[in-house]
Design a protein around this motif. Structure first.
Motif, PDB file in Angstrom:
ATOM      1  N   ILE A  36      23.647  37.973  75.286  1.00 35.20           N
ATOM      2  CA  ILE A  36      24.897  37.420  74.778  1.00 35.20           C
ATOM      3  C   ILE A  36      25.775  38.598  74.388  1.00 35.20           C
ATOM      4  CG2 ILE A  36      25.965  36.003  73.005  1.00 35.20           C
ATOM      5  CD1 ILE A  36      23.495  34.207  73.179  1.00 35.20           C
ATOM      6  N   LEU A  37      26.864  38.760  75.112  1.00 31.94           N
ATOM      7  CA  LEU A  37      27.754  39.897  74.913  1.00 31.94           C
ATOM      8  C   LEU A  37      28.674  39.683  73.717  1.00 31.94           C
ATOM      9  CD1 LEU A  37      28.665  40.404  78.665  1.00 31.94           C
ATOM     10  CD2 LEU A  37      26.967  41.673  77.336  1.00 31.94           C
ATOM     11  N   ALA A  38      29.163  38.448  73.562  1.00 32.11           N
ATOM     12  CA  ALA A  38      30.073  38.124  72.463  1.00 32.11           C
ATOM     13  C   ALA A  38      30.197  36.615  72.347  1.00 32.11           C
ATOM     14  CB  ALA A  38      31.447  38.727  72.715  1.00 32.11           C
ATOM     15  N   THR A  39      30.532  36.162  71.159  1.00 34.25           N
ATOM     16  CA  THR A  39      30.873  34.756  70.962  1.00 34.25           C
ATOM     17  C   THR A  39      32.205  34.696  70.233  1.00 34.25           C
ATOM     18  OG1 THR A  39      29.677  34.607  68.870  1.00 34.25           O
ATOM     19  CG2 THR A  39      28.478  33.976  70.848  1.00 34.25           C
ATOM     20  N   LEU A  40      32.949  33.643  70.512  1.00 27.11           N
ATOM     21  CA  LEU A  40      34.227  33.399  69.854  1.00 27.11           C
ATOM     22  C   LEU A  40      34.224  31.958  69.388  1.00 27.11           C
ATOM     23  CD1 LEU A  40      37.148  34.231  69.126  1.00 27.11           C
ATOM     24  CD2 LEU A  40      37.796  33.535  71.454  1.00 27.11           C
ATOM     25  N   HIS A  41      34.472  31.760  68.107  1.00 30.19           N
ATOM     26  CA  HIS A  41      34.477  30.425  67.518  1.00 30.19           C
ATOM     27  C   HIS A  41      35.906  30.105  67.088  1.00 30.19           C
ATOM     28  CE1 HIS A  41      32.549  27.037  65.435  1.00 30.19           C
ATOM     29  NE2 HIS A  41      33.536  27.181  64.576  1.00 30.19           N
ATOM     30  N   ILE A  42      36.458  29.011  67.641  1.00 26.17           N
ATOM     31  CA  ILE A  42      37.843  28.622  67.385  1.00 26.17           C
ATOM     32  C   ILE A  42      37.866  27.231  66.782  1.00 26.17           C
ATOM     33  CG2 ILE A  42      40.090  28.170  68.454  1.00 26.17           C
ATOM     34  CD1 ILE A  42      39.128  30.072  70.752  1.00 26.17           C
ATOM     35  N   HIS A  43      38.565  27.083  65.669  1.00 26.27           N
ATOM     36  CA  HIS A  43      38.739  25.778  65.030  1.00 26.27           C
ATOM     37  C   HIS A  43      39.949  25.095  65.681  1.00 26.27           C
ATOM     38  CE1 HIS A  43      35.842  26.827  61.915  1.00 26.27           C
ATOM     39  NE2 HIS A  43      36.372  28.039  61.993  1.00 26.27           N
ATOM     40  N   LEU A  44      39.688  24.066  66.471  1.00 23.51           N
ATOM     41  CA  LEU A  44      40.758  23.364  67.178  1.00 23.51           C
ATOM     42  C   LEU A  44      41.534  22.441  66.257  1.00 23.51           C
ATOM     43  CD1 LEU A  44      38.830  22.494  70.450  1.00 23.51           C
ATOM     44  CD2 LEU A  44      40.485  24.349  70.094  1.00 23.51           C
ATOM     45  N   ASP A  45      40.819  21.766  65.383  1.00 22.30           N
ATOM     46  CA  ASP A  45      41.426  20.885  64.384  1.00 22.30           C
ATOM     47  C   ASP A  45      40.396  20.685  63.274  1.00 22.30           C
ATOM     48  OD1 ASP A  45      39.621  18.827  65.277  1.00 22.30           O
ATOM     49  OD2 ASP A  45      41.084  18.166  66.769  1.00 22.30           O
ATOM     50  N   HIS A  46      40.601  19.710  62.415  1.00 25.10           N
ATOM     51  CA  HIS A  46      39.710  19.510  61.269  1.00 25.10           C
ATOM     52  C   HIS A  46      38.255  19.282  61.689  1.00 25.10           C
ATOM     53  CE1 HIS A  46      38.361  18.363  57.302  1.00 25.10           C
ATOM     54  NE2 HIS A  46      37.866  17.242  57.812  1.00 25.10           N
ATOM     55  N   ASP A  47      38.045  18.634  62.829  1.00 25.10           N
ATOM     56  CA  ASP A  47      36.694  18.265  63.242  1.00 25.10           C
ATOM     57  C   ASP A  47      36.140  19.089  64.404  1.00 25.10           C
ATOM     58  OD1 ASP A  47      36.550  16.136  61.366  1.00 25.10           O
ATOM     59  OD2 ASP A  47      37.750  14.899  62.723  1.00 25.10           O
ATOM     60  N   ASN A  48      36.988  19.459  65.322  1.00 26.04           N
ATOM     61  CA  ASN A  48      36.529  20.018  66.592  1.00 26.04           C
ATOM     62  C   ASN A  48      36.620  21.538  66.661  1.00 26.04           C
ATOM     63  OD1 ASN A  48      35.971  17.524  68.164  1.00 26.04           O
ATOM     64  ND2 ASN A  48      38.102  17.132  67.620  1.00 26.04           N
ATOM     65  N   CYS A  49      35.563  22.115  67.249  1.00 23.77           N
ATOM     66  CA  CYS A  49      35.491  23.556  67.448  1.00 23.77           C
ATOM     67  C   CYS A  49      35.274  23.861  68.929  1.00 23.77           C
ATOM     68  CB  CYS A  49      34.327  24.157  66.665  1.00 23.77           C
ATOM     69  SG  CYS A  49      34.558  24.041  64.889  1.00 23.77           S
ATOM     70  N   LEU A  50      35.819  24.985  69.346  1.00 25.56           N
ATOM     71  CA  LEU A  50      35.585  25.529  70.678  1.00 25.56           C
ATOM     72  C   LEU A  50      34.787  26.805  70.490  1.00 25.56           C
ATOM     73  CD1 LEU A  50      36.095  26.066  73.744  1.00 25.56           C
ATOM     74  CD2 LEU A  50      38.287  27.077  73.065  1.00 25.56           C
TER      75      LEU A  50
END
Length: 90
Positions: A36-50
């Motif tokens: 695993i080279l890198a991870t990126l965690h993005i909060h799309l809205d109150h409930d959903n994450c990318l």
């Protein structure tokens, strides 16, 4: 034969779903055949994450890693985008 490649696994999920985040982290930590080279965690809205996971390894191992993640209950979306290291593609 399996070739050394890179790729990106994208996940969309509700981070409030009990145990889901822990399961995803466990799979990533246990995947010794895939780097695993890198991870990126993005909060799309109150409930959903990318979550975007950049990986490197043998194409067969990356496909197994992707399948393992895809089998996790509660994910809304899982995709694998293969890429080349300059000459080989998944």
């Amino acid at each position: 034969t399996s070739q050394a490649v890179v790729g990106v696994v994208s996940l969309i999920y509700d981070h409030h779903r009990r145990g889901l985040t822990d399961k995803l982290i466990e799979i990533q930590h246990d995947s010794s055949d895939v780097k695993i080279l890198a991870t990126l965690h993005i909060h799309l809205d109150h409930d959903n994450c990318l979550e975007i996971i950049s990986v490197s390894g043998l194409s067969s191992d990356i496909k197994k890693f992707y399948s393992h993640l895809k089998s996790v209950k509660g994910l809304k979306h899982v995709s694998l985008t293969p890429a080349t290291r300059g000459k080989n593609i998944l």
